[in-house]
Scaffold this motif. Structure first.
Motif, PDB file in Angstrom:
ATOM      1  N   MET A  54      40.438  31.696  31.116  1.00  0.00           N
ATOM      2  CA  MET A  54      41.238  30.522  31.321  1.00  0.00           C
ATOM      3  C   MET A  54      40.444  29.531  32.170  1.00  0.00           C
ATOM      4  N   ILE A  55      40.331  28.303  31.739  1.00  0.00           N
ATOM      5  CA  ILE A  55      39.600  27.288  32.493  1.00  0.00           C
ATOM      6  C   ILE A  55      40.595  26.274  33.031  1.00  0.00           C
ATOM      7  N   MET A  56      40.632  26.125  34.332  1.00  0.00           N
ATOM      8  CA  MET A  56      41.541  25.191  34.991  1.00  0.00           C
ATOM      9  C   MET A  56      40.914  23.804  35.042  1.00  0.00           C
ATOM     10  N   MET A  57      41.735  22.794  34.863  1.00  0.00           N
ATOM     11  CA  MET A  57      41.244  21.425  34.865  1.00  0.00           C
ATOM     12  C   MET A  57      41.373  20.744  36.231  1.00  0.00           C
ATOM     13  N   GLU A  58      42.304  21.219  37.069  1.00  0.00           N
ATOM     14  CA  GLU A  58      42.559  20.581  38.354  1.00  0.00           C
ATOM     15  C   GLU A  58      42.395  21.595  39.482  1.00  0.00           C
ATOM     16  N   PRO A  59      41.909  21.135  40.636  1.00  0.00           N
ATOM     17  CA  PRO A  59      41.783  22.052  41.770  1.00  0.00           C
ATOM     18  C   PRO A  59      43.091  22.751  42.144  1.00  0.00           C
ATOM     19  N   VAL A  60      44.197  22.019  42.141  1.00  0.00           N
ATOM     20  CA  VAL A  60      45.474  22.622  42.537  1.00  0.00           C
ATOM     21  C   VAL A  60      45.891  23.726  41.564  1.00  0.00           C
ATOM     22  N   ALA A  61      45.595  23.580  40.287  1.00  0.00           N
ATOM     23  CA  ALA A  61      45.948  24.598  39.292  1.00  0.00           C
ATOM     24  C   ALA A  61      45.175  25.888  39.562  1.00  0.00           C
ATOM     25  N   LEU A  62      43.887  25.768  39.811  1.00  0.00           N
ATOM     26  CA  LEU A  62      43.083  26.951  40.128  1.00  0.00           C
ATOM     27  C   LEU A  62      43.548  27.570  41.441  1.00  0.00           C
ATOM     28  N   ALA A  63      43.815  26.739  42.446  1.00  0.00           N
ATOM     29  CA  ALA A  63      44.204  27.245  43.759  1.00  0.00           C
ATOM     30  C   ALA A  63      45.504  28.043  43.702  1.00  0.00           C
ATOM     31  N   ILE A  64      46.482  27.570  42.960  1.00  0.00           N
ATOM     32  CA  ILE A  64      47.764  28.277  42.866  1.00  0.00           C
ATOM     33  C   ILE A  64      47.578  29.615  42.161  1.00  0.00           C
ATOM     34  N   SER A  65      46.851  29.616  41.050  1.00  0.00           N
ATOM     35  CA  SER A  65      46.614  30.865  40.325  1.00  0.00           C
ATOM     36  C   SER A  65      45.804  31.854  41.162  1.00  0.00           C
ATOM     37  N   LEU A  66      44.775  31.368  41.851  1.00  0.00           N
ATOM     38  CA  LEU A  66      43.948  32.220  42.692  1.00  0.00           C
ATOM     39  C   LEU A  66      44.738  32.755  43.879  1.00  0.00           C
ATOM     40  N   ALA A  67      45.540  31.899  44.517  1.00  0.00           N
ATOM     41  CA  ALA A  67      46.345  32.326  45.665  1.00  0.00           C
ATOM     42  C   ALA A  67      47.335  33.415  45.264  1.00  0.00           C
ATOM     43  N   GLU A  68      47.897  33.303  44.064  1.00  0.00           N
ATOM     44  CA  GLU A  68      48.837  34.319  43.586  1.00  0.00           C
ATOM     45  C   GLU A  68      48.126  35.668  43.454  1.00  0.00           C
ATOM     46  N   LYS A  69      46.917  35.667  42.936  1.00  0.00           N
ATOM     47  CA  LYS A  69      46.159  36.906  42.759  1.00  0.00           C
ATOM     48  C   LYS A  69      45.708  37.486  44.107  1.00  0.00           C
ATOM     49  N   ILE A  70      45.292  36.628  45.028  1.00  0.00           N
ATOM     50  CA  ILE A  70      44.907  37.089  46.368  1.00  0.00           C
ATOM     51  C   ILE A  70      46.123  37.668  47.090  1.00  0.00           C
ATOM     52  N   THR A  71      47.280  37.033  46.923  1.00  0.00           N
ATOM     53  CA  THR A  71      48.509  37.529  47.550  1.00  0.00           C
ATOM     54  C   THR A  71      48.844  38.931  47.059  1.00  0.00           C
ATOM     55  N   ARG A  72      48.703  39.166  45.764  1.00  0.00           N
ATOM     56  CA  ARG A  72      48.972  40.511  45.218  1.00  0.00           C
ATOM     57  C   ARG A  72      48.036  41.549  45.843  1.00  0.00           C
ATOM     58  N   THR A  73      46.771  41.173  46.034  1.00  0.00           N
ATOM     59  CA  THR A  73      45.819  42.078  46.682  1.00  0.00           C
ATOM     60  C   THR A  73      46.223  42.340  48.131  1.00  0.00           C
TER      61      THR A  73
ATOM     62  N   VAL B 270      37.087  38.468  45.326  1.00  0.00           N
ATOM     63  CA  VAL B 270      37.378  37.047  45.106  1.00  0.00           C
ATOM     64  C   VAL B 270      36.480  36.493  44.011  1.00  0.00           C
ATOM     65  N   GLY B 271      35.203  36.864  44.045  1.00  0.00           N
ATOM     66  CA  GLY B 271      34.270  36.418  43.011  1.00  0.00           C
ATOM     67  C   GLY B 271      34.693  36.884  41.627  1.00  0.00           C
ATOM     68  N   ASP B 272      35.095  38.151  41.529  1.00  0.00           N
ATOM     69  CA  ASP B 272      35.561  38.678  40.236  1.00  0.00           C
ATOM     70  C   ASP B 272      36.803  37.929  39.757  1.00  0.00           C
ATOM     71  N   THR B 273      37.708  37.621  40.675  1.00  0.00           N
ATOM     72  CA  THR B 273      38.922  36.888  40.310  1.00  0.00           C
ATOM     73  C   THR B 273      38.579  35.482  39.828  1.00  0.00           C
ATOM     74  N   LEU B 274      37.662  34.818  40.519  1.00  0.00           N
ATOM     75  CA  LEU B 274      37.249  33.479  40.086  1.00  0.00           C
ATOM     76  C   LEU B 274      36.614  33.537  38.691  1.00  0.00           C
ATOM     77  N   LYS B 275      35.817  34.563  38.437  1.00  0.00           N
ATOM     78  CA  LYS B 275      35.205  34.713  37.108  1.00  0.00           C
ATOM     79  C   LYS B 275      36.264  34.982  36.046  1.00  0.00           C
ATOM     80  N   ASN B 276      37.268  35.784  36.395  1.00  0.00           N
ATOM     81  CA  ASN B 276      38.369  36.044  35.457  1.00  0.00           C
ATOM     82  C   ASN B 276      39.198  34.791  35.176  1.00  0.00           C
ATOM     83  N   LEU B 277      39.161  33.841  36.106  1.00  0.00           N
ATOM     84  CA  LEU B 277      39.876  32.580  35.910  1.00  0.00           C
ATOM     85  C   LEU B 277      39.024  31.535  35.181  1.00  0.00           C
ATOM     86  N   GLY B 278      37.833  31.938  34.735  1.00  0.00           N
ATOM     87  CA  GLY B 278      37.024  31.064  33.896  1.00  0.00           C
ATOM     88  C   GLY B 278      35.861  30.368  34.568  1.00  0.00           C
ATOM     89  N   LEU B 279      35.553  30.705  35.809  1.00  0.00           N
ATOM     90  CA  LEU B 279      34.414  30.100  36.481  1.00  0.00           C
ATOM     91  C   LEU B 279      33.213  31.027  36.387  1.00  0.00           C
TER      92      LEU B 279
END
Length: 192
Positions: free
Chosen positions: A1-20, A33-42
């Motif tokens: 999944m590739i996010m177009m806006e910083p806020v979109a990536l931040a919300i999705s990433l924060a949700e995954k970090i919160t679960r951890t 965190v690096g693996d999660t960012l890669k899974n989010l398309g970066l």
């Protein structure tokens, strides 16, 4: 999944970090965190001295894991007005794990994105706040924040269902979907 806006990536990433944080009662490692960012398309551009730089076509993320965790997300155009920072840390005085999404531009947002910061009791692993986080996806109509039923129930009890968790604007609800009249994000509740 590739996010177009910083806020979109931040919300999705924060949700995954919160679960951890909820499952481990600690902060995720830099590798997680690096693996999660890669899974989010970066893709990982650089990893030196504990600092990671990740990039997609539209975004750049700088991850700095130390005693706390800081992730800056900016548009690859260099426009800082829509940049956000995710900060996660252990508050020793409160004996809690805290995660906040802070906008670079305080004028557009009312404080923490997600309405409330994530506050987790470090001893019990209990969520003490009512954050509204989920996965941001792009649909034909625009950007959609997908939240689960449990998040919706917590949000409902907080009394802030009419406030957009992305920008603080006004939400209009129809069944299990809401549209922000200010930023245009849609909120979709998926009850499992």
């Amino acid at each position: 999944m590739i996010m177009m806006e910083p806020v979109a990536l931040a919300i999705s990433l924060a949700e995954k970090i919160t679960r951890t944080m909820l499952s481990t009662r600690g902060l995720p490692s830099g590798n997680e965190v690096g693996d999660t960012l890669k899974n989010l398309g970066l893709e990982e551009l650089c990893l030196r001295g504990g600092v990671g730089v990740y990039r997609s076509r539209d975004l750049i993320a700088l991850a700095i894991p130390r005693e706390s965790l800081i992730i800056d997300v900016i548009s690859s155009s260099g426009d800082l007005s829509d940049a956000v920072e995710i900060v996660a840390y252990r508050d020793k005085k409160l004996n809690a794990l805290i995660l906040e999404i802070l906008p670079a531009n305080d004028i557009e947002y009312e404080g923490n994105i997600g309405l409330e910061p994530v506050i987790i009791d470090a001893e019990t692993g209990e969520l003490l706040s009512n954050p509204v986080l989920g996965e941001v996806i792009e649909e034909e109509e625009g950007m959609v924040l997908v939240i689960d039923g449990e998040t919706y129930e917590r949000w409902s009890k907080s009394g802030k269902l009419d406030t957009c968790p992305v920008c603080g604007g006004e939400l209009r609800w129809k069944n299990d979907r809401a549209l922000c009249l200010d930023c245009g994000y849609e909120i979709k509740v998926v009850k499992k």
